[in-house]
Design a protein around this motif. Sequence first.
Motif, PDB file in Angstrom:
ATOM      1  N   ILE A   1      46.823  56.882  51.489  1.00  0.00           N
ATOM      2  CA  ILE A   1      45.426  57.284  51.628  1.00  0.00           C
ATOM      3  C   ILE A   1      44.504  56.078  51.592  1.00  0.00           C
ATOM      4  O   ILE A   1      43.542  55.988  52.355  1.00  0.00           O
ATOM      5  CB  ILE A   1      45.055  58.292  50.515  1.00  0.00           C
ATOM      6  N   ALA A   2      44.766  55.154  50.706  1.00  0.00           N
ATOM      7  CA  ALA A   2      43.900  53.979  50.540  1.00  0.00           C
ATOM      8  C   ALA A   2      44.716  52.835  49.961  1.00  0.00           C
ATOM      9  O   ALA A   2      45.770  53.039  49.355  1.00  0.00           O
ATOM     10  CB  ALA A   2      42.714  54.303  49.634  1.00  0.00           C
ATOM     11  N   ALA A   3      44.215  51.603  50.158  1.00  0.00           N
ATOM     12  CA  ALA A   3      44.754  50.375  49.551  1.00  0.00           C
ATOM     13  C   ALA A   3      46.224  50.117  49.870  1.00  0.00           C
ATOM     14  O   ALA A   3      47.017  49.835  48.976  1.00  0.00           O
ATOM     15  CB  ALA A   3      44.536  50.402  48.038  1.00  0.00           C
ATOM     16  N   PRO A   4      46.647  50.180  51.135  1.00  0.00           N
ATOM     17  CA  PRO A   4      48.071  49.944  51.432  1.00  0.00           C
ATOM     18  C   PRO A   4      48.555  48.561  51.018  1.00  0.00           C
ATOM     19  O   PRO A   4      49.667  48.431  50.508  1.00  0.00           O
ATOM     20  CB  PRO A   4      48.150  50.143  52.945  1.00  0.00           C
ATOM     21  N   HIS A   5      47.743  47.520  51.252  1.00  0.00           N
ATOM     22  CA  HIS A   5      48.167  46.175  50.851  1.00  0.00           C
ATOM     23  C   HIS A   5      48.413  46.104  49.348  1.00  0.00           C
ATOM     24  O   HIS A   5      49.407  45.526  48.890  1.00  0.00           O
ATOM     25  CB  HIS A   5      47.099  45.136  51.230  1.00  0.00           C
ATOM     26  N   PHE A   6      47.519  46.682  48.588  1.00  0.00           N
ATOM     27  CA  PHE A   6      47.633  46.640  47.130  1.00  0.00           C
ATOM     28  C   PHE A   6      48.875  47.402  46.673  1.00  0.00           C
ATOM     29  O   PHE A   6      49.611  46.948  45.789  1.00  0.00           O
ATOM     30  CB  PHE A   6      46.375  47.241  46.505  1.00  0.00           C
ATOM     31  N   LEU A  40      39.461  46.722  40.858  1.00  0.00           N
ATOM     32  CA  LEU A  40      38.804  47.968  41.261  1.00  0.00           C
ATOM     33  C   LEU A  40      38.935  48.228  42.755  1.00  0.00           C
ATOM     34  O   LEU A  40      38.923  49.389  43.185  1.00  0.00           O
ATOM     35  CB  LEU A  40      37.322  47.929  40.873  1.00  0.00           C
ATOM     36  N   ALA A  41      39.024  47.189  43.548  1.00  0.00           N
ATOM     37  CA  ALA A  41      39.200  47.354  44.998  1.00  0.00           C
ATOM     38  C   ALA A  41      39.970  46.144  45.521  1.00  0.00           C
ATOM     39  O   ALA A  41      39.749  45.015  45.066  1.00  0.00           O
ATOM     40  CB  ALA A  41      37.856  47.482  45.711  1.00  0.00           C
ATOM     41  N   TYR A  42      40.849  46.405  46.473  1.00  0.00           N
ATOM     42  CA  TYR A  42      41.732  45.364  47.013  1.00  0.00           C
ATOM     43  C   TYR A  42      41.960  45.687  48.491  1.00  0.00           C
ATOM     44  O   TYR A  42      42.676  46.621  48.827  1.00  0.00           O
ATOM     45  CB  TYR A  42      43.049  45.401  46.240  1.00  0.00           C
ATOM     46  N   VAL A  43      41.344  44.896  49.375  1.00  0.00           N
ATOM     47  CA  VAL A  43      41.463  45.111  50.820  1.00  0.00           C
ATOM     48  C   VAL A  43      42.039  43.843  51.435  1.00  0.00           C
ATOM     49  O   VAL A  43      41.413  42.785  51.391  1.00  0.00           O
ATOM     50  CB  VAL A  43      40.095  45.452  51.461  1.00  0.00           C
ATOM     51  N   GLY A  44      43.235  43.955  52.022  1.00  0.00           N
ATOM     52  CA  GLY A  44      43.904  42.774  52.564  1.00  0.00           C
ATOM     53  C   GLY A  44      43.602  42.486  54.018  1.00  0.00           C
ATOM     54  O   GLY A  44      43.739  41.348  54.468  1.00  0.00           O
ATOM     55  N   SER A  45      43.173  43.498  54.783  1.00  0.00           N
ATOM     56  CA  SER A  45      42.829  43.304  56.189  1.00  0.00           C
ATOM     57  C   SER A  45      42.006  44.499  56.639  1.00  0.00           C
ATOM     58  O   SER A  45      41.942  45.517  55.943  1.00  0.00           O
ATOM     59  CB  SER A  45      44.100  43.178  57.049  1.00  0.00           C
ATOM     60  N   PRO A  46      41.371  44.424  57.814  1.00  0.00           N
ATOM     61  CA  PRO A  46      40.578  45.567  58.275  1.00  0.00           C
ATOM     62  C   PRO A  46      41.390  46.841  58.474  1.00  0.00           C
ATOM     63  O   PRO A  46      40.876  47.930  58.281  1.00  0.00           O
ATOM     64  CB  PRO A  46      39.985  45.074  59.602  1.00  0.00           C
ATOM     65  N   HIS A 105      38.112  38.305  63.486  1.00  0.00           N
ATOM     66  CA  HIS A 105      38.946  39.501  63.589  1.00  0.00           C
ATOM     67  C   HIS A 105      39.509  39.983  62.257  1.00  0.00           C
ATOM     68  O   HIS A 105      40.057  41.089  62.208  1.00  0.00           O
ATOM     69  CB  HIS A 105      40.098  39.231  64.556  1.00  0.00           C
ATOM     70  N   HIS A 106      39.401  39.192  61.193  1.00  0.00           N
ATOM     71  CA  HIS A 106      40.040  39.604  59.949  1.00  0.00           C
ATOM     72  C   HIS A 106      39.145  39.301  58.751  1.00  0.00           C
ATOM     73  O   HIS A 106      38.295  38.402  58.806  1.00  0.00           O
ATOM     74  CB  HIS A 106      41.389  38.895  59.773  1.00  0.00           C
ATOM     75  N   ALA A 107      39.354  40.042  57.703  1.00  0.00           N
ATOM     76  CA  ALA A 107      38.597  39.856  56.463  1.00  0.00           C
ATOM     77  C   ALA A 107      39.405  40.447  55.322  1.00  0.00           C
ATOM     78  O   ALA A 107      40.306  41.270  55.522  1.00  0.00           O
ATOM     79  CB  ALA A 107      37.223  40.518  56.560  1.00  0.00           C
ATOM     80  N   ALA A 108      39.072  40.025  54.115  1.00  0.00           N
ATOM     81  CA  ALA A 108      39.703  40.553  52.907  1.00  0.00           C
ATOM     82  C   ALA A 108      38.663  40.553  51.802  1.00  0.00           C
ATOM     83  O   ALA A 108      37.723  39.749  51.814  1.00  0.00           O
ATOM     84  CB  ALA A 108      40.912  39.706  52.516  1.00  0.00           C
ATOM     85  N   ALA A 109      38.826  41.453  50.856  1.00  0.00           N
ATOM     86  CA  ALA A 109      37.862  41.567  49.753  1.00  0.00           C
ATOM     87  C   ALA A 109      38.577  42.005  48.490  1.00  0.00           C
ATOM     88  O   ALA A 109      39.564  42.754  48.537  1.00  0.00           O
ATOM     89  CB  ALA A 109      36.748  42.554  50.114  1.00  0.00           C
TER      90      ALA A 109
END
Length: 832
Positions: A269-274, A333-339, A318-322
């Motif tokens: 559902i969310a945060a696949p990289h994490f 609290l939040a972990y985003v590895g790519s768009p 083309h890419h970002a992470a946060a």
Amino acid sequence: MRTLRTLAKRRSAIWRRYRRSPWSIGLTLVIICLVVRSLPYLAPIHAAALVQEQQAIAFTDRNGLPLGTVLTRDQEHTVTVPLDQVSTAFKHAIIAAEDGRFYQHGALDGRAIVRAFLEAVQARQLVSGASTITMQLARMLEPSPRKLPGKVKEIWTSWRLTAGMNKDEILQAYINRLPMGGNVYGIEAAARIYFGIPASDLNVAQASLLAGLPNDPTRLNPYDRWQALKRRQTYVLDRMVQDRYLSRAAADRAFQEALSLQPRQQGIIAAPHFLFWLADQRSSHPAAVQTTLDRPLQQFVEAQVQQVIQALAPHNVHHAAALVLDNHSGDVLAYVGSPNYFADAQSGRNDGVQALRQPGSTLKPFLYELALEQQVIRPNTVLADVPTRYAIPGAKLYTPSDYSETFQGPVRVRVALANSLNVPAVRVLEKVSVKAFLDRLHQLGFTHLTQTPDYYGLGLALGGGEVSLWELARAYLALANRGEAIGVRREERGERGEEVDFGVSAQSNDVRSQKSGVRSQESAVETNPKFRIFPSGTLREQNSKLSLPLSPLTSSSTSSLITDMLSDAHARAKAFGVNSLLSLPFPTAVKTGTSSDFRDTWTVGFSTDYTVAVWVGNFDGQPMQQVSGVTGAAPLWNRIMLHLHEHREPIAFPPPMGLVKRPICALSGARPTPGCPSVVQEYFALGDLSEYDRQPDPFYQAVVGSKGNREYRLKLPPEYNEWLAMQPLTPTAGELRILSPRNGDVFLLEAGASPDSAQQLQFRLANSSTQTTKWRLNGQTLTTPTPDSVFWRPKPGNWTLEVKRGDVSDRVTFEVQVAERRSTRKGFSIAQ
């Protein structure tokens, strides 16, 4: 004796007749075959040895909301099920498609081997194979090249499997390891991912479709090659009809049945990289794990990452992470590895949080913090932002500069840090020493800076190394907590600090990435020696983590002072303006960074409650088009920060303990004199106040004017001469000063340059005059077309330049060297 000789002759004759007998040869071969065929029973492979321990883990957020199920570690979806929990339709389909006589033959199918041999002879090429399900399982367990030695090994393993397992056990191990497209393995995972049902519920249409996948999982991927997979389904259904599992009418109905696939998210559902990263870090495999993530926040950050990247796409971004951390608990609290993790064509599986990139200027706060602790600088210290050259062994000369290629002259520490000026930072690092700064970065958890101080050199202050967003966020979290390195928690269990993770090994030969500018996932690559890309599933936790004490790394007052500087919107106004995206309606401390050629942009900052770290760039290292930290990463950082504090503003940062404010001259950093045109406030340690009161202003000096009155005149030290020559300033009347070259300068002459080359040095004076000016170089008079400037073709050697005008003179010495042809490492910050 004669009798013995006779017996020996008879035995020899019998043996000769036996060797010539066809029956004897056949018997020998039979005995050899029986021995060889019996050997696997001495080393059988039992079903217990093939148990797959990696089971599904269901992840939830901090409030119990589901995040998704990771079916195994290592970025591969799989889960094992007993054979009786697989639908009969699929068992029939996979046997018909891959090995119709599976239950009738042993490890090898002699009939299939003969058929394949005759077909190959007739067609003069290999038409079909004769691999059985047992042989395919052997190849899955021990992959080897498809050559003769590999085939022999495959047969040997197949015999060992049949020696230790029955047919149902072999089939169960086989269907739980089947490659089912992408990173999906096993029928249970495929049924869940593609159809959202367990393998036990598969009907004939679904089973026959999935049974076609293992033949070519890449070219038959159902999301990308649906028609090709449907053609393979036709073959499977035909084989099922031939083997009398289905009637022709039932097969036709199965082919015509409309099938709908689940979305590509594959149960996440969310945060696949994490989730993949966290599963990979775990040593145990519980059925459920409650993480520290906040799912609504996670989904908001994911959406913002996608929106910002869409807006920046015209600039080749083309890419970002946060990454978002809670300052009080250290929770992720939040972990985003790519768009988009599931966008394979865009290298979505690469994890930008763990990727190693050049940090630009984001390390500067820790450099200034260390320098203040060592007291090599004070808060009111003035640093010279002027053209500066450093001799480096081999490279001979290193000249740091900002992207604007302009210099600010004298700047206070606060202004130098807030505006991310490069030359002052290099000056500070020179005083601190590269080794001391590198040691401090190691203390802060930058475990990937593994080279020697000589390797990084002074460029370390400007991002001449490789770090991850994860490491940066942890270091800024310590800064936000006034120097206390609290543990970063990823799971909701235990007390704060239990989930400390201060080291993740990054193995450059274990890099996997996608096809957009990077090699395929199966190859270990390093696309650019400056940009190593690590997807979530390839990082491994070291057995011996970097042990970082949960105690202050730095003095609380120094960390608070750095925070105060990073939160000063007026101090950074020169580079960013007062009302930039870095300025929020509540107190925040923030730092941006941009690596060379605009390959990486960063914004890392914090309030009293949260730390937010953002990276924007391209996984393959392609440069962006004029996108800096404030235009690339800052918009995303700004959105996340505003959202975090939408309902409650954070409190103000506490002032540095043990420090007091005093007025200083903005240019000199000293106690203001009547001649100072601008006065600001700055912090002082109590022990420095006596010097503050006693020390005269070094720049604004009192002189007696023409009318006998007291005047203050600005007189900068000689190190500012070259910078002054670039400024619209008028020197004191009658003053004679050589602006260029400066005393002690070293110039490099291009290797191989001819004496008549176009390389020239310009000798310049501070002001013009109609008076006669005499120039002498090493005692020799120079011919000058103009009195204030001379052009000279440089020659190697030590030189003394003298100028005289009436009774006033000035002198400088400089050196000219021949430059070595040597490439230097790139990747330094361009400021911001």
